[in-house]
Design a protein around this motif. Structure first.
Motif, mmCIF file in Angstrom:
data_model
loop_
_atom_site.group_PDB
_atom_site.id
_atom_site.type_symbol
_atom_site.label_atom_id
_atom_site.label_comp_id
_atom_site.label_asym_id
_atom_site.label_seq_id
_atom_site.Cartn_x
_atom_site.Cartn_y
_atom_site.Cartn_z
ATOM 1 N N TYR A 3 0.808 -1.204 0.000
ATOM 2 C CA TYR A 3 0.000 0.000 0.000
ATOM 3 C C TYR A 3 0.850 1.267 0.000
ATOM 4 O O TYR A 3 0.318 2.363 -0.060
ATOM 5 C CB TYR A 3 -0.978 0.010 1.163
ATOM 6 C CG TYR A 3 -0.342 -0.016 2.524
ATOM 7 C CD1 TYR A 3 0.030 1.157 3.157
ATOM 8 C CD2 TYR A 3 -0.133 -1.206 3.183
ATOM 9 C CE1 TYR A 3 0.601 1.141 4.401
ATOM 10 C CE2 TYR A 3 0.437 -1.244 4.421
ATOM 11 C CZ TYR A 3 0.807 -0.061 5.040
ATOM 12 O OH TYR A 3 1.384 -0.098 6.264
ATOM 13 N N CYS A 8 -4.842 7.560 -2.803
ATOM 14 C CA CYS A 8 -6.263 7.598 -2.458
ATOM 15 C C CYS A 8 -7.033 8.430 -3.480
ATOM 16 O O CYS A 8 -6.622 9.541 -3.829
ATOM 17 C CB CYS A 8 -6.434 8.178 -1.067
ATOM 18 S SG CYS A 8 -8.152 8.319 -0.555
ATOM 19 N N VAL A 15 -1.920 6.320 0.364
ATOM 20 C CA VAL A 15 -2.747 5.574 1.323
ATOM 21 C C VAL A 15 -1.952 5.278 2.594
ATOM 22 O O VAL A 15 -2.505 5.256 3.689
ATOM 23 C CB VAL A 15 -3.274 4.276 0.664
ATOM 24 C CG1 VAL A 15 -3.949 3.374 1.680
ATOM 25 C CG2 VAL A 15 -4.236 4.620 -0.460
ATOM 26 N N CYS A 23 -8.541 6.485 3.351
ATOM 27 C CA CYS A 23 -7.152 5.998 3.377
ATOM 28 C C CYS A 23 -6.945 5.037 4.549
ATOM 29 O O CYS A 23 -6.350 3.974 4.391
ATOM 30 C CB CYS A 23 -6.171 7.151 3.537
ATOM 31 S SG CYS A 23 -6.016 8.265 2.162
ATOM 32 N N ARG A 27 -5.988 1.156 4.259
ATOM 33 C CA ARG A 27 -4.714 0.719 4.850
ATOM 34 C C ARG A 27 -4.951 -0.447 5.805
ATOM 35 O O ARG A 27 -4.232 -1.450 5.773
ATOM 36 C CB ARG A 27 -4.062 1.889 5.570
ATOM 37 C CG ARG A 27 -2.699 1.539 6.143
ATOM 38 C CD ARG A 27 -2.045 2.731 6.756
ATOM 39 N NE ARG A 27 -2.880 3.275 7.824
ATOM 40 C CZ ARG A 27 -2.643 4.395 8.463
ATOM 41 N NH1 ARG A 27 -1.603 5.118 8.136
ATOM 42 N NH2 ARG A 27 -3.438 4.811 9.417
#
Length: 63
Positions: A3, A8, A15, A23, A27
């Motif tokens: 990630y 986002c 993110v 976000c 995550r």
């Protein structure tokens, strides 16, 4: 997928920074999917190299 490279769509921030609720939710979801989700690709390659070396050492000792 890690990630740390995702952006986002809600706030246009990475993110991994978790600036908005979207976000943070994504995550958390990515972290729960896989124990290796937070690792970068180089760390995974290093882990794979260590495992291959350990297997080679075990195979050499059993012969």
């Amino acid at each position: 997928m890690t990630y740390d490279r995702l952006v986002c769509a809600n706030c246009a921030a990475p993110v991994s920074e978790g600036r908005c609720p979207v976000c943070r939710a994504n995550r958390e979801r990515l972290q729960q999917e896989s124990p290796f989700a937070g690792l970068n690709p180089m760390a995974l390659v290093a882990l794979l190299a260590v495992l291959i070396a350990a297997l080679a050492l075990v195979a050499h000792q059993t012969v």
